[in-house]
Scaffold this motif. Structure first.
Motif, PDB file in Angstrom:
ATOM      1  N   LEU A 169       0.853  -1.180   0.000  1.00  0.00           N
ATOM      2  CA  LEU A 169       0.000   0.000   0.000  1.00  0.00           C
ATOM      3  C   LEU A 169       0.894   1.236   0.000  1.00  0.00           C
ATOM      4  CD1 LEU A 169      -2.524  -0.999   2.823  1.00  0.00           C
ATOM      5  CD2 LEU A 169      -3.030  -0.940   0.375  1.00  0.00           C
ATOM      6  N   PHE A 170       0.429   2.301  -0.608  1.00  0.00           N
ATOM      7  CA  PHE A 170       1.160   3.560  -0.538  1.00  0.00           C
ATOM      8  C   PHE A 170       0.233   4.704  -0.933  1.00  0.00           C
ATOM      9  CE2 PHE A 170       2.101   1.633  -4.691  1.00  0.00           C
ATOM     10  CZ  PHE A 170       1.707   2.636  -5.559  1.00  0.00           C
ATOM     11  N   ALA A 171       0.676   5.914  -0.624  1.00  0.00           N
ATOM     12  CA  ALA A 171      -0.025   7.118  -1.061  1.00  0.00           C
ATOM     13  C   ALA A 171       0.683   7.670  -2.291  1.00  0.00           C
ATOM     14  CB  ALA A 171      -0.058   8.161   0.051  1.00  0.00           C
ATOM     15  N   ARG A 172      -0.097   8.327  -3.146  1.00  0.00           N
ATOM     16  CA  ARG A 172       0.453   8.906  -4.372  1.00  0.00           C
ATOM     17  C   ARG A 172      -0.288  10.206  -4.663  1.00  0.00           C
ATOM     18  NH1 ARG A 172       0.842   5.147  -9.562  1.00  0.00           N
ATOM     19  NH2 ARG A 172       2.896   4.710  -8.636  1.00  0.00           N
ATOM     20  N   THR A 173       0.465  11.212  -5.083  1.00  0.00           N
ATOM     21  CA  THR A 173      -0.136  12.495  -5.450  1.00  0.00           C
ATOM     22  C   THR A 173      -0.094  12.660  -6.959  1.00  0.00           C
ATOM     23  OG1 THR A 173       0.534  13.498  -3.351  1.00  0.00           O
ATOM     24  CG2 THR A 173      -0.038  14.987  -5.144  1.00  0.00           C
ATOM     25  N   VAL A 174      -1.261  12.864  -7.558  1.00  0.00           N
ATOM     26  CA  VAL A 174      -1.392  13.062  -9.005  1.00  0.00           C
ATOM     27  C   VAL A 174      -2.169  14.356  -9.237  1.00  0.00           C
ATOM     28  CG1 VAL A 174      -2.280  12.131 -11.169  1.00  0.00           C
ATOM     29  CG2 VAL A 174      -1.351  10.583  -9.429  1.00  0.00           C
ATOM     30  N   VAL A 175      -1.570  15.279  -9.948  1.00  0.00           N
ATOM     31  CA  VAL A 175      -2.179  16.584 -10.250  1.00  0.00           C
ATOM     32  C   VAL A 175      -2.687  17.228  -8.957  1.00  0.00           C
ATOM     33  CG1 VAL A 175      -3.683  17.821 -11.842  1.00  0.00           C
ATOM     34  CG2 VAL A 175      -2.922  15.524 -12.423  1.00  0.00           C
ATOM     35  N   GLY A 176      -1.855  17.183  -7.931  1.00  0.00           N
ATOM     36  CA  GLY A 176      -2.164  17.849  -6.673  1.00  0.00           C
ATOM     37  C   GLY A 176      -3.131  17.126  -5.764  1.00  0.00           C
ATOM     38  N   ASN A 177      -3.607  15.951  -6.160  1.00  0.00           N
ATOM     39  CA  ASN A 177      -4.575  15.225  -5.343  1.00  0.00           C
ATOM     40  C   ASN A 177      -3.949  13.924  -4.837  1.00  0.00           C
ATOM     41  OD1 ASN A 177      -7.345  15.120  -4.312  1.00  0.00           O
ATOM     42  ND2 ASN A 177      -7.517  13.272  -5.561  1.00  0.00           N
ATOM     43  N   THR A 178      -4.013  13.696  -3.521  1.00  0.00           N
ATOM     44  CA  THR A 178      -3.385  12.527  -2.911  1.00  0.00           C
ATOM     45  C   THR A 178      -4.416  11.448  -2.638  1.00  0.00           C
ATOM     46  OG1 THR A 178      -1.689  13.903  -1.884  1.00  0.00           O
ATOM     47  CG2 THR A 178      -2.016  11.706  -0.959  1.00  0.00           C
ATOM     48  N   ASP A 179      -4.136  10.229  -3.111  1.00  0.00           N
ATOM     49  CA  ASP A 179      -5.008   9.076  -2.910  1.00  0.00           C
ATOM     50  C   ASP A 179      -4.179   7.859  -2.542  1.00  0.00           C
ATOM     51  OD1 ASP A 179      -7.903   9.694  -3.464  1.00  0.00           O
ATOM     52  OD2 ASP A 179      -7.031  10.506  -5.301  1.00  0.00           O
ATOM     53  N   ILE A 180      -4.875   6.764  -2.248  1.00  0.00           N
ATOM     54  CA  ILE A 180      -4.247   5.534  -1.797  1.00  0.00           C
ATOM     55  C   ILE A 180      -4.291   4.492  -2.903  1.00  0.00           C
ATOM     56  CG2 ILE A 180      -4.458   3.623  -0.152  1.00  0.00           C
ATOM     57  CD1 ILE A 180      -5.544   5.754   1.826  1.00  0.00           C
ATOM     58  N   SER A 220     -11.743  14.150  -3.594  1.00  0.00           N
ATOM     59  CA  SER A 220     -11.065  15.404  -3.926  1.00  0.00           C
ATOM     60  C   SER A 220     -10.238  15.913  -2.754  1.00  0.00           C
ATOM     61  CB  SER A 220     -12.087  16.464  -4.338  1.00  0.00           C
ATOM     62  OG  SER A 220     -13.006  16.694  -3.287  1.00  0.00           O
ATOM     63  N   THR A 221     -10.340  15.239  -1.597  1.00  0.00           N
ATOM     64  CA  THR A 221      -9.551  15.580  -0.412  1.00  0.00           C
ATOM     65  C   THR A 221      -8.337  14.672  -0.325  1.00  0.00           C
ATOM     66  OG1 THR A 221     -11.025  14.154   0.867  1.00  0.00           O
ATOM     67  CG2 THR A 221     -11.522  16.503   0.849  1.00  0.00           C
ATOM     68  N   VAL A 222      -7.548  14.819   0.741  1.00  0.00           N
ATOM     69  CA  VAL A 222      -6.334  14.025   0.906  1.00  0.00           C
ATOM     70  C   VAL A 222      -6.670  12.723   1.619  1.00  0.00           C
ATOM     71  CG1 VAL A 222      -4.059  13.917   1.973  1.00  0.00           C
ATOM     72  CG2 VAL A 222      -4.849  16.053   0.946  1.00  0.00           C
ATOM     73  N   GLU A 223      -6.349  11.605   0.987  1.00  0.00           N
ATOM     74  CA  GLU A 223      -6.417  10.280   1.616  1.00  0.00           C
ATOM     75  C   GLU A 223      -4.993   9.738   1.640  1.00  0.00           C
ATOM     76  OE1 GLU A 223     -10.044  11.596   1.274  1.00  0.00           O
ATOM     77  OE2 GLU A 223      -9.064  11.149  -0.626  1.00  0.00           O
ATOM     78  N   THR A 224      -4.494   9.384   2.827  1.00  0.00           N
ATOM     79  CA  THR A 224      -3.065   9.110   2.941  1.00  0.00           C
ATOM     80  C   THR A 224      -2.782   8.114   4.061  1.00  0.00           C
ATOM     81  OG1 THR A 224      -0.890  10.195   3.083  1.00  0.00           O
ATOM     82  CG2 THR A 224      -2.642  11.030   4.529  1.00  0.00           C
ATOM     83  N   ALA A 225      -1.490   7.793   4.254  1.00  0.00           N
ATOM     84  CA  ALA A 225      -0.979   6.959   5.351  1.00  0.00           C
ATOM     85  C   ALA A 225      -1.712   5.629   5.481  1.00  0.00           C
ATOM     86  CB  ALA A 225      -1.061   7.734   6.673  1.00  0.00           C
ATOM     87  N   PRO A 226      -1.786   4.823   4.407  1.00  0.00           N
ATOM     88  CA  PRO A 226      -2.506   3.542   4.492  1.00  0.00           C
ATOM     89  C   PRO A 226      -1.746   2.506   5.301  1.00  0.00           C
ATOM     90  CG  PRO A 226      -1.388   3.710   2.388  1.00  0.00           C
ATOM     91  CD  PRO A 226      -1.194   5.037   3.075  1.00  0.00           C
ATOM     92  N   GLN A 227      -2.486   1.685   6.028  1.00  0.00           N
ATOM     93  CA  GLN A 227      -1.906   0.569   6.781  1.00  0.00           C
ATOM     94  C   GLN A 227      -2.860  -0.620   6.708  1.00  0.00           C
ATOM     95  OE1 GLN A 227      -0.861   1.523  10.850  1.00  0.00           O
ATOM     96  NE2 GLN A 227      -0.159   3.574  10.301  1.00  0.00           N
ATOM     97  N   LEU A 228      -2.350  -1.751   6.274  1.00  0.00           N
ATOM     98  CA  LEU A 228      -3.129  -2.981   6.247  1.00  0.00           C
ATOM     99  C   LEU A 228      -3.159  -3.583   7.645  1.00  0.00           C
ATOM    100  CD1 LEU A 228      -4.624  -5.044   4.439  1.00  0.00           C
ATOM    101  CD2 LEU A 228      -2.415  -6.181   4.104  1.00  0.00           C
ATOM    102  N   ILE A 275      -8.124  -2.088   5.490  1.00  0.00           N
ATOM    103  CA  ILE A 275      -7.086  -1.082   5.297  1.00  0.00           C
ATOM    104  C   ILE A 275      -7.474   0.153   6.097  1.00  0.00           C
ATOM    105  CG2 ILE A 275      -5.968   0.468   3.641  1.00  0.00           C
ATOM    106  CD1 ILE A 275      -6.471  -1.680   1.508  1.00  0.00           C
ATOM    107  N   ALA A 276      -6.573   0.627   6.927  1.00  0.00           N
ATOM    108  CA  ALA A 276      -6.780   1.896   7.633  1.00  0.00           C
ATOM    109  C   ALA A 276      -6.065   2.997   6.869  1.00  0.00           C
ATOM    110  CB  ALA A 276      -6.244   1.810   9.058  1.00  0.00           C
ATOM    111  N   TYR A 277      -6.578   4.215   7.006  1.00  0.00           N
ATOM    112  CA  TYR A 277      -5.949   5.373   6.376  1.00  0.00           C
ATOM    113  C   TYR A 277      -6.492   6.617   7.052  1.00  0.00           C
ATOM    114  CZ  TYR A 277     -10.378   5.898   3.810  1.00  0.00           C
ATOM    115  OH  TYR A 277     -11.707   6.066   3.475  1.00  0.00           O
ATOM    116  N   THR A 278      -5.917   7.760   6.721  1.00  0.00           N
ATOM    117  CA  THR A 278      -6.425   9.022   7.247  1.00  0.00           C
ATOM    118  C   THR A 278      -6.850   9.918   6.093  1.00  0.00           C
ATOM    119  OG1 THR A 278      -4.189   9.954   7.379  1.00  0.00           O
ATOM    120  CG2 THR A 278      -5.097   8.941   9.383  1.00  0.00           C
TER     121      THR A 278
END
Length: 416
Positions: free
Chosen positions: A135-146, A162-170, A177-180
């Protein structure tokens, strides 16, 4: 049949033989024949999420100039996707399909007179969602997703907000999957299924604070709880969001940030505390009930970050900027991965310097290290110090050798 009916005059002279040629031309007003022989075959299963659809015309020649429309329908969804409209092609690629989903598609053929015929409705089912370990976070065109991945195939995007989804943990039990996410304005803790479905908010008291934007949480080793940082408080909460309780208060003038939890060696927590500036950082060992804090890494010159337990719980890895650069903005010049025994004995070992020139590249930082589930590798992020190039996820042996890049434009990785 299906030929044009034409009336013409023929002149025949008495007593002479006349040759008459009758040219038969197919009627353009007759309906074309619906296509057949679909690919994939009707009711095919285990199809990829990008699939080539093709068909064969029936009883047609090149002079017929047939055109095709192709409509795609997803099960339990009335909306159709037009994959082709008035096209000469006899194949089209369907992309961005969902896993474990049945799709229906239909080809409409049209001749030059505009007469149409609809083919039968064909169906196929896509492959089941993969059981990805990364799992990882990635930012594409200013938008962060998992995203999730298995290390070889194209990563799968799990969140689309359209908000930030980040810090995934299985979870340790591999069921959630948890995330913030900052969808509420502050970073809250969420869980979701492996395929990104059924997102559920877990916290109402945010996982936030200065220098902590959703990174300060961790699953319990049995997957039943979370610990998380909220300003100067460390909390434990059940995985369903109930039973929140305060575990510890940070030293005066400090906040909690990143943390980890091990069940080994009697069970312990390792927690980072930071002062007003991110470089003002220390690491503490706590009992799992939040008692008996013990300083593990003191406030050294340069930023200290990201503590994580080894599989046996006897070692903690973390990062430190060895240049001693105290940047209030958080910039680092030479962040390296160190390991240290949890009992405080011995000297911290630099795992980023490597041997035989196998260490990290000059001008880059090693960040957010964690032990791989086999206990013999590390997974971490490497990024240029100017942070212009996208971050990358790497693995390495425990001594820092055999560094291998896994993913580009990826950060805050997890691997179970």
């Amino acid at each position: 049949m299906d030929y044009q009916q034409v009336v013409t005059n023929v002149t025949v002279n008495d007593g002479q033989t006349a040759d008459v040629s009758i040219v038969l031309t197919k009627s353009s007003t007759a309906a074309p024949t619906a296509p057949n022989r679909p690919t994939p075959a009707n009711q095919a299963t285990a199809q990829p999420t990008t699939v080539l659809l093709s068909w064969r015309p029936v009883g047609a020649t090149a002079s017929d100039s047939l055109r095709y429309d192709v409509a795609l329908f997803e099960s339990n969804n009335l909306n159709q996707r037009m994959l082709l409209t008035n096209s000469k092609d006899t194949a089209v690629t369907a992309t961005s399909l969902r896993y474990s989903t049945t799709y229906y598609w239909q080809v409409t053929v049209r001749n030059t007179a505009g007469v149409t015929a609809r083919g039968p409705i064909w169906s196929f089912q896509t492959v089941a969602f993969p059981t990805n370990r990364y799992l990882f976070a990635r930012t594409v065109v200013g938008n962060t997703d998992i995203y999730s991945a298995d290390g070889t195939a194209t990563p799968v995007q799990l969140t689309f907000g359209s908000t930030v989804e980040t810090a995934p943990q299985l979870s340790p039990t591999r069921d959630l999957i948890a995330y913030t996410s900052n969808a509420t304005g502050l970073y809250q803790l969420y869980t979701m299924n492996h395929d990104g479905s059924n997102p559920r908010q877990i916290t109402t008291l945010d996982v936030d604070g200065y220098n902590n934007r959703g990174v300060g949480y961790r699953w319990s080793p049995d997957g039943a709880y979370f610990i998380y940082a909220h300003n100067d408080k460390l909390y434990r909460i059940n995985r369903d969001g109930t039973g929140r309780m305060e575990l510890a208060t940070a030293p005066a003038g400090r906040n909690f940030r990143e943390c980890d939890w091990t069940a080994e060696d009697g069970g312990h927590l390792v927690v980072q505390t930071v002062g007003a500036d991110i470089f003002d950082s220390e690491l503490y060992i706590y009992n799992t009930d939040g008692t008996n804090p013990r300083l593990l890494v003191s406030n050294l010159p340069g930023r200290v970050d990201s503590p994580s337990f080894s599989i046996d719980g006897l070692t903690v890895v973390y990062t430190r900027d060895v240049t001693g650069f105290n940047s209030a903005a958080g910039r680092q010049q030479d962040a390296r991965i160190f390991s240290r025994r949890t009992d405080g004995t011995g000297t911290p070992v630099d795992l980023s310097s490597g041997t035989n020139n196998s260490g990290k590249t000059l001008g880059t930082n090693d960040l957010t290290p964690h032990f791989a589930p086999d206990g013999f590798h590390l997974i971490f992020v490497n990024r240029t110090t100017d942070e212009v190039a996208p971050p990358e996820v790497w693995t390495a042996d425990l001594d820092g050798r055999n560094r291998t890049r896994l993913f580009t434009n990826a950060f805050l990785p997890d691997y179970k």
